[in-house]
Structure formats: structure tokens, C-alpha cells
Design a protein around this motif. Structure first.
Motif, PDB file in Angstrom:
ATOM      1  N   THR A  70       4.905  -4.773  10.914  1.00  0.00           N
ATOM      2  CA  THR A  70       5.592  -4.318   9.612  1.00  0.00           C
ATOM      3  C   THR A  70       4.630  -4.431   8.247  1.00  0.00           C
ATOM      4  O   THR A  70       3.885  -5.445   8.380  1.00  0.00           O
ATOM      5  N   ILE A  71       4.794  -3.559   7.517  1.00  0.00           N
ATOM      6  CA  ILE A  71       4.221  -3.529   6.150  1.00  0.00           C
ATOM      7  C   ILE A  71       5.197  -3.627   5.238  1.00  0.00           C
ATOM      8  O   ILE A  71       6.348  -2.729   5.259  1.00  0.00           O
ATOM      9  N   GLY A  72       5.232  -4.644   4.202  1.00  0.00           N
ATOM     10  CA  GLY A  72       6.225  -4.772   3.054  1.00  0.00           C
ATOM     11  C   GLY A  72       5.693  -4.090   1.839  1.00  0.00           C
ATOM     12  O   GLY A  72       4.548  -4.253   1.485  1.00  0.00           O
ATOM     13  N   VAL A  73       6.524  -3.167   1.224  1.00  0.00           N
ATOM     14  CA  VAL A  73       6.160  -2.540  -0.012  1.00  0.00           C
ATOM     15  C   VAL A  73       7.088  -2.702  -1.090  1.00  0.00           C
ATOM     16  O   VAL A  73       8.550  -2.785  -0.913  1.00  0.00           O
ATOM     17  N   VAL A  74       6.686  -3.013  -2.114  1.00  0.00           N
ATOM     18  CA  VAL A  74       7.636  -3.485  -3.440  1.00  0.00           C
ATOM     19  C   VAL A  74       7.401  -2.222  -4.529  1.00  0.00           C
ATOM     20  O   VAL A  74       6.076  -2.391  -5.136  1.00  0.00           O
ATOM     21  N   VAL A  75       8.140  -1.434  -4.841  1.00  0.00           N
ATOM     22  CA  VAL A  75       7.824  -0.523  -5.975  1.00  0.00           C
ATOM     23  C   VAL A  75       8.793  -0.845  -7.092  1.00  0.00           C
ATOM     24  O   VAL A  75       9.960  -1.468  -7.021  1.00  0.00           O
ATOM     25  N   GLY A  76       8.406  -0.227  -8.178  1.00  0.00           N
ATOM     26  CA  GLY A  76       9.203  -0.588  -9.639  1.00  0.00           C
ATOM     27  C   GLY A  76      10.569   0.279  -9.671  1.00  0.00           C
ATOM     28  O   GLY A  76      11.396  -0.077 -10.130  1.00  0.00           O
ATOM     29  N   ASP A  77      10.561   1.570  -9.198  1.00  0.00           N
ATOM     30  CA  ASP A  77      11.668   2.296  -9.167  1.00  0.00           C
ATOM     31  C   ASP A  77      11.631   3.352  -8.263  1.00  0.00           C
ATOM     32  O   ASP A  77      11.089   4.444  -7.932  1.00  0.00           O
ATOM     33  N   ILE A  78      12.766   3.290  -7.246  1.00  0.00           N
ATOM     34  CA  ILE A  78      12.762   3.837  -6.058  1.00  0.00           C
ATOM     35  C   ILE A  78      13.209   5.260  -6.086  1.00  0.00           C
ATOM     36  O   ILE A  78      12.872   6.298  -5.382  1.00  0.00           O
ATOM     37  N   GLU A  79      14.090   5.470  -7.073  1.00  0.00           N
ATOM     38  CA  GLU A  79      14.500   6.678  -7.481  1.00  0.00           C
ATOM     39  C   GLU A  79      13.358   7.548  -8.325  1.00  0.00           C
ATOM     40  O   GLU A  79      13.598   8.869  -8.282  1.00  0.00           O
ATOM     41  N   ASN A  80      12.297   7.101  -8.556  1.00  0.00           N
ATOM     42  CA  ASN A  80      11.377   7.723  -9.361  1.00  0.00           C
ATOM     43  C   ASN A  80      10.447   8.777  -8.270  1.00  0.00           C
ATOM     44  O   ASN A  80      10.129   8.207  -7.352  1.00  0.00           O
ATOM     45  N   PRO A  81      10.335   9.996  -8.454  1.00  0.00           N
ATOM     46  CA  PRO A  81       9.653  10.828  -7.566  1.00  0.00           C
ATOM     47  C   PRO A  81       8.257  10.429  -7.511  1.00  0.00           C
ATOM     48  O   PRO A  81       7.564  10.674  -6.499  1.00  0.00           O
ATOM     49  N   PHE A  82       7.459   9.679  -8.490  1.00  0.00           N
ATOM     50  CA  PHE A  82       6.227   9.090  -8.359  1.00  0.00           C
ATOM     51  C   PHE A  82       6.383   8.309  -7.089  1.00  0.00           C
ATOM     52  O   PHE A  82       5.254   8.351  -6.122  1.00  0.00           O
ATOM     53  N   PHE A  83       7.103   7.477  -7.008  1.00  0.00           N
ATOM     54  CA  PHE A  83       7.101   6.181  -6.054  1.00  0.00           C
ATOM     55  C   PHE A  83       7.492   6.809  -4.935  1.00  0.00           C
ATOM     56  O   PHE A  83       6.862   6.475  -3.842  1.00  0.00           O
ATOM     57  N   SER A  84       8.498   7.785  -4.843  1.00  0.00           N
ATOM     58  CA  SER A  84       8.820   8.412  -3.538  1.00  0.00           C
ATOM     59  C   SER A  84       7.768   9.180  -2.853  1.00  0.00           C
ATOM     60  O   SER A  84       7.619   8.955  -1.498  1.00  0.00           O
ATOM     61  N   SER A  85       6.926  10.021  -3.428  1.00  0.00           N
ATOM     62  CA  SER A  85       5.736  10.525  -2.969  1.00  0.00           C
ATOM     63  C   SER A  85       4.558   9.471  -2.490  1.00  0.00           C
ATOM     64  O   SER A  85       4.094   9.749  -1.338  1.00  0.00           O
ATOM     65  N   ALA A  86       4.654   8.651  -3.369  1.00  0.00           N
ATOM     66  CA  ALA A  86       3.666   7.443  -2.823  1.00  0.00           C
ATOM     67  C   ALA A  86       3.923   6.713  -1.675  1.00  0.00           C
ATOM     68  O   ALA A  86       3.175   6.603  -0.723  1.00  0.00           O
ATOM     69  N   VAL A  87       5.239   6.448  -1.408  1.00  0.00           N
ATOM     70  CA  VAL A  87       5.577   5.862  -0.292  1.00  0.00           C
ATOM     71  C   VAL A  87       5.673   6.622   0.908  1.00  0.00           C
ATOM     72  O   VAL A  87       5.426   6.409   2.013  1.00  0.00           O
ATOM     73  N   ARG A  88       5.850   7.895   0.877  1.00  0.00           N
ATOM     74  CA  ARG A  88       5.656   8.873   1.957  1.00  0.00           C
ATOM     75  C   ARG A  88       4.062   8.799   2.424  1.00  0.00           C
ATOM     76  O   ARG A  88       3.787   8.751   3.724  1.00  0.00           O
ATOM     77  N   GLY A  89       3.091   8.657   1.481  1.00  0.00           N
ATOM     78  CA  GLY A  89       1.896   8.472   2.119  1.00  0.00           C
ATOM     79  C   GLY A  89       1.598   7.139   2.558  1.00  0.00           C
ATOM     80  O   GLY A  89       0.871   7.239   3.587  1.00  0.00           O
ATOM     81  N   ILE A  90       2.368   6.176   2.181  1.00  0.00           N
ATOM     82  CA  ILE A  90       2.270   4.800   2.908  1.00  0.00           C
ATOM     83  C   ILE A  90       2.759   4.877   4.196  1.00  0.00           C
ATOM     84  O   ILE A  90       2.283   4.398   5.055  1.00  0.00           O
ATOM     85  N   ALA A  91       4.118   5.536   4.212  1.00  0.00           N
ATOM     86  CA  ALA A  91       4.619   5.400   5.622  1.00  0.00           C
ATOM     87  C   ALA A  91       3.883   6.403   6.659  1.00  0.00           C
ATOM     88  O   ALA A  91       3.902   5.879   7.778  1.00  0.00           O
ATOM     89  N   PHE A  99       2.563   0.881  12.445  1.00  0.00           N
ATOM     90  CA  PHE A  99       3.206  -0.210  11.810  1.00  0.00           C
ATOM     91  C   PHE A  99       4.563   0.490  11.258  1.00  0.00           C
ATOM     92  O   PHE A  99       4.779   1.773  10.832  1.00  0.00           O
ATOM     93  N   THR A 100       5.592  -0.401  10.714  1.00  0.00           N
ATOM     94  CA  THR A 100       6.792   0.198  10.241  1.00  0.00           C
ATOM     95  C   THR A 100       6.789  -0.314   8.801  1.00  0.00           C
ATOM     96  O   THR A 100       6.411  -1.626   8.364  1.00  0.00           O
ATOM     97  N   VAL A 101       7.397   0.490   7.769  1.00  0.00           N
ATOM     98  CA  VAL A 101       7.442  -0.057   6.477  1.00  0.00           C
ATOM     99  C   VAL A 101       8.824  -0.521   6.171  1.00  0.00           C
ATOM    100  O   VAL A 101       9.707   0.063   6.431  1.00  0.00           O
ATOM    101  N   ILE A 102       8.737  -1.620   5.565  1.00  0.00           N
ATOM    102  CA  ILE A 102       9.894  -2.129   4.776  1.00  0.00           C
ATOM    103  C   ILE A 102       9.861  -2.084   3.234  1.00  0.00           C
ATOM    104  O   ILE A 102       8.961  -2.619   2.631  1.00  0.00           O
ATOM    105  N   LEU A 103      10.820  -1.314   2.615  1.00  0.00           N
ATOM    106  CA  LEU A 103      10.787  -0.874   1.406  1.00  0.00           C
ATOM    107  C   LEU A 103      11.709  -1.632   0.454  1.00  0.00           C
ATOM    108  O   LEU A 103      13.001  -1.681   0.790  1.00  0.00           O
ATOM    109  N   THR A 104      11.105  -2.068  -0.619  1.00  0.00           N
ATOM    110  CA  THR A 104      11.895  -2.776  -1.822  1.00  0.00           C
ATOM    111  C   THR A 104      11.828  -2.283  -3.031  1.00  0.00           C
ATOM    112  O   THR A 104      10.777  -1.853  -3.139  1.00  0.00           O
ATOM    113  N   ASN A 105      12.962  -2.490  -4.023  1.00  0.00           N
ATOM    114  CA  ASN A 105      12.836  -2.028  -5.199  1.00  0.00           C
ATOM    115  C   ASN A 105      13.135  -3.117  -6.356  1.00  0.00           C
ATOM    116  O   ASN A 105      13.888  -4.063  -6.182  1.00  0.00           O
ATOM    117  N   SER A 106      11.890  -3.186  -7.184  1.00  0.00           N
ATOM    118  CA  SER A 106      12.167  -4.461  -8.141  1.00  0.00           C
ATOM    119  C   SER A 106      12.810  -3.979  -9.267  1.00  0.00           C
ATOM    120  O   SER A 106      13.258  -4.764 -10.172  1.00  0.00           O
TER     121      SER A 106
END
Length: 364
Positions: A70-91, A99-106
Motif C-alpha cells: 500500500t501507498i499512503g496519500v495525504v492531500v489538502g482538499d479531496i473535492e478539488n478537481p486538481f487533487f482528484s486528477s493528481a490522485v488518478r495519476g498516482i493510483a 500497490f493499492t492507494v490509501i487516500l486521506t484528506n487533511s
């Protein structure tokens, strides 16, 4: 009496080994993806596992291999399309590497970020990707590589941490956007961001704790100052965090006696609320106010008029940060890499000269 079939949820490595006619150790190597076995044995064990409905015990696997997958990912705002697109690239990169991604929102809250990182480390993630909320409060980030867990920073560089970092050229992008507005004749502009201070005012650039936002505001302020515009820090409006706050700031600005002739929105969510506020007040873009937004969100190309944006390679940002992390997980020992991806100003129809400049043009 006929023996009851094994429940799928309780199928063990030993059950698979018996069905495949191999030792438990051999079955474990195949199922755990470690060690060496022949292709014929691997196929036999895999067929037995599929027939029995075997599901791996991830905790046991991590104890055996030293990895959780697993890979852990912490982003600032999960509703922001910027982070959504970045997380898609990561995943996408992570999945191809197993690897599986575990996503969290700060929520851009440093306490929430610290709690998320503690939780992910407790889950024994193999690596962490963090979009840091603060450039000054980062002791908790220093502890991550010290613990043996690789860390890569997403979108926001921190000068005091020697880890891989992937960002876009935020300052250059803001400079380009501001320069276009000034060349059109704009002198009363507003830069709107979700970042905030206790009194909701920007006194110095050091008040901005989010790395990417500070780079953007630095670019905006520098170009304004070079153009002889007085007090550019006063043109930066903070606290546009969430739809209601964004809408309130936009409406107040557009109804102010000192209404700006142009607005730069620090993200597409802010830009959308500005667009809606313009419509609500019966104004028009770009006649009454010009608008430029960071991030080429889908909606910006289909509005009337379409919005001029600073296009960022966000999916590539996610792909790149994930690739660097996986290299670290796999044992790469290199100096910290700092990759800056270029941006692109996409000119559409939301920018024009301010009314006073247009009205002073000679008739043709």
C-alpha cells in the motif's frame, strides 16, 4: 459423513498447498509473490487458489515480505478537481506496480495532516505521498524518512526537507497571467485564494504557509510591483475556503466601490463561485470583469464565455510523484530530486481590457 466444503473466507495457505500438492512453504512463496518457483508450480498453486477462492491475509503477507503493498496519500482538499486528477495519476501508476492507494484528506489543516500520517504509518504503508499544508510546520514530515518509510512531496516544495518533490512552475504561471492583465490595461485586480490568516489579511508573504499558493502570490505581487501598482498585497483576498466563503468574497468584491476589473482565482472551485457571482449580479465576463483561473477544469471550456486558465499537467504530476516513490520503495538510493513541471496559459474569451480602457479607444 461428507466433509463440509471450506468456506472461502477461511481458506488458508495450507489448504491451497494441499490442493496443489505442494509444500506450504512453496505455496506461500507463490501467493506472497516472493522467492523462486518454477512456472509449472506457480500455475498449479494459482489454479488451486482460484478454485478455493483464496484471499490473502494482508497482515500475514506484510509480516513475511516486509511490505503491505500500500501507498499512503495525504492531500489538502479531496473535492478539488486538481487533487482528484493528481490522485488518478498516482493510483494508475501504483496499480501497475502492484500497490493499492490509501487516500486521506487533511482539509489544509496541519493537525489533521499529522493525524493522517500517524494513521497511515500505523497501517505500515510502504511509502507516503503528502501535499503539505505548511512550509513552516513540518517536523512530522522529517520523521517519516527517519522511520524508514519513503516520502515524496506532491505539488508543494519545502526547502527544509531533502526528499523527492514534484511541483508545477506556479510562480512563472502567476507572473504570466498577471502580465497579460496588466498589458490589457488592468490596474485594479484581485487575487483570491483559500489560504487564510487569523485576521483574514495578508501582511507579508510569510503569512502564506502553503508552498504553491505562496509561489503564485509572489509572482502576482512581483509583476504588479514592477508595473508600478501600489500596495499589491492588498489585492490578495484570503479565506475563500468552501463554496459559501468563496461566494461571499466574490459578491463583496464585485459590489465594492473599488470593484476589481480583473480577478485571478487560485483554483477552479474559486473561479466557479466568481463566475456564478457575476451571473447573480447581472454582470458579464469580460465586459465588467476579466477572469483567469488556475487549473483547466472541465467546466472552464464550456461556459459562455469560456475561461482563460493556467493549465497544469496535474495527471502527469500524480504519475511522476508515484513513480519516484515506487523507485524509493524498491531501494533506489539517489539524492533528493526536485522536479518542476511547466504550465501553459490557455487563452480563451474571459479576458479583455477594462471598461475605462475600452471606452477611451478611438472609434474606427
Amino acid at each position: 459423513m461428507e466433509q463440509s466444503p471450506i468456506k472461502k473466507s477461511s481458506v488458508t495457505v495450507a489448504d491451497v498447498a494441499r490442493a496443489a500438492g505442494v509444500s506450504k512453504a512453496t505455496a506461500a512463496r507463490v501467493l506472497g509473490s516472493y522467492g523462486t518457483v518454477s512456472d509449472a508450480v506457480r500455475a498449479k498453486v494459482s489454479e488451486a487458489a482460484a478454485a478455493l477462492g483464496y484471499r490473502p491475509n494482508e497482515l500475514a503477507r506484510s509480516m513475511t515480505t516486509g511490505r503491505s503493498g500500500t501507498i499512503g496519500v495525504v492531500v489538502g482538499d479531496i473535492e478539488n478537481p486538481f487533487f482528484s486528477s493528481a490522485v488518478r495519476g498516482i493510483a494508475d501508476v501504483a496499480r501497475l506496480a502492484g500497490f493499492t492507494v490509501i487516500l486521506t484528506n487533511s482539509g489544509e489543516d496541519i493537525a489533521a495532516e499529522k493525524a493522517a500520517i500517524r494513521t497511515l504509518l500505523a497501517k505500515r504503508v510502504d511509502g507516503l505521498i503528502v501535499s503539505a499544508a505548511s512550509t513552516s510546520d513540518f517536523e512530522h514530515l522529517l520523521e517519516i524518512p527517519d522511520s524508514g518509510c519513503p516520502l515524496v512531496l506532491l505539488d508543494r516544495a519545502i526547502s527544509g526537507i531533502e526528499v523527492d518533490t514534484v511541483t508545477t512552475d506556479d510562480r512563472a504561471a502567476a507572473e504570466q497571467a498577471t502580465d497579460i492583465l496588466i498589458r490589457k490595461g488592468h490596474r485594479t485586480m484581485a487575487y483570491i485564494t483559500a489560504c487564510d490568516t487569523p485576521d483574514h489579511r495578508l501582511h507579508t508573504l510569510n503569512d502564506l504557509q502553503t508552498g504553491s499558493v505562496r509561489q503564485r502570490v509572489e509572482g502576482f505581487v512581483a509583476v504588479c510591483a514592477d508595473a508600478g501598482i501600489a500596495a499589491p498585497l492588498e489585492m490578495v483576498h484570503l479565506g475563500a475556503n468552501g463554496r459559501e466563503k468563496c461566494a461571499k468574497i466574490a459578491l463583496e468584491l464585485l459590489q465594492s466601490p473599488q470593484k476589481p476589473s480583473a480577478i485571478i482565482a487560485s483554483d477552479s472551485l474559486i473561479a466557479l463561485e466568481v463566475f456564478k457571482a457575476v451571473q447573480q449580479l447581472g454582470l458579464s465576463i469580460p465586459k465588467d470583469v476579466s477572469l483567469i483561473a488556475f487549473h483547466d477544469a472541465d467546466w472552464t471550456a464550456v461556459t459562455s464565455p469560456p475561461i482563460t486558465v493556467i493549465g497544469q499537467p496535474v495527471y502527469l504530476l500524480g504519475e511522476t510523484v508515484a513513480s519516484l516513490l515506487i523507485e524509493r520503495i524498491n531501494g533506489a538510493e539517489l539524492q533528493a530530486r526536485r522536479i518542476v513541471l511547466p504550465t501553459e496559459l490557455i487563452e480563451r474569451k474571459s479576458v479583455d481590457a477594462p471598461i475605462e480602457v475600452v471606452s477611451s479607444r478611438p472609434a474606427r
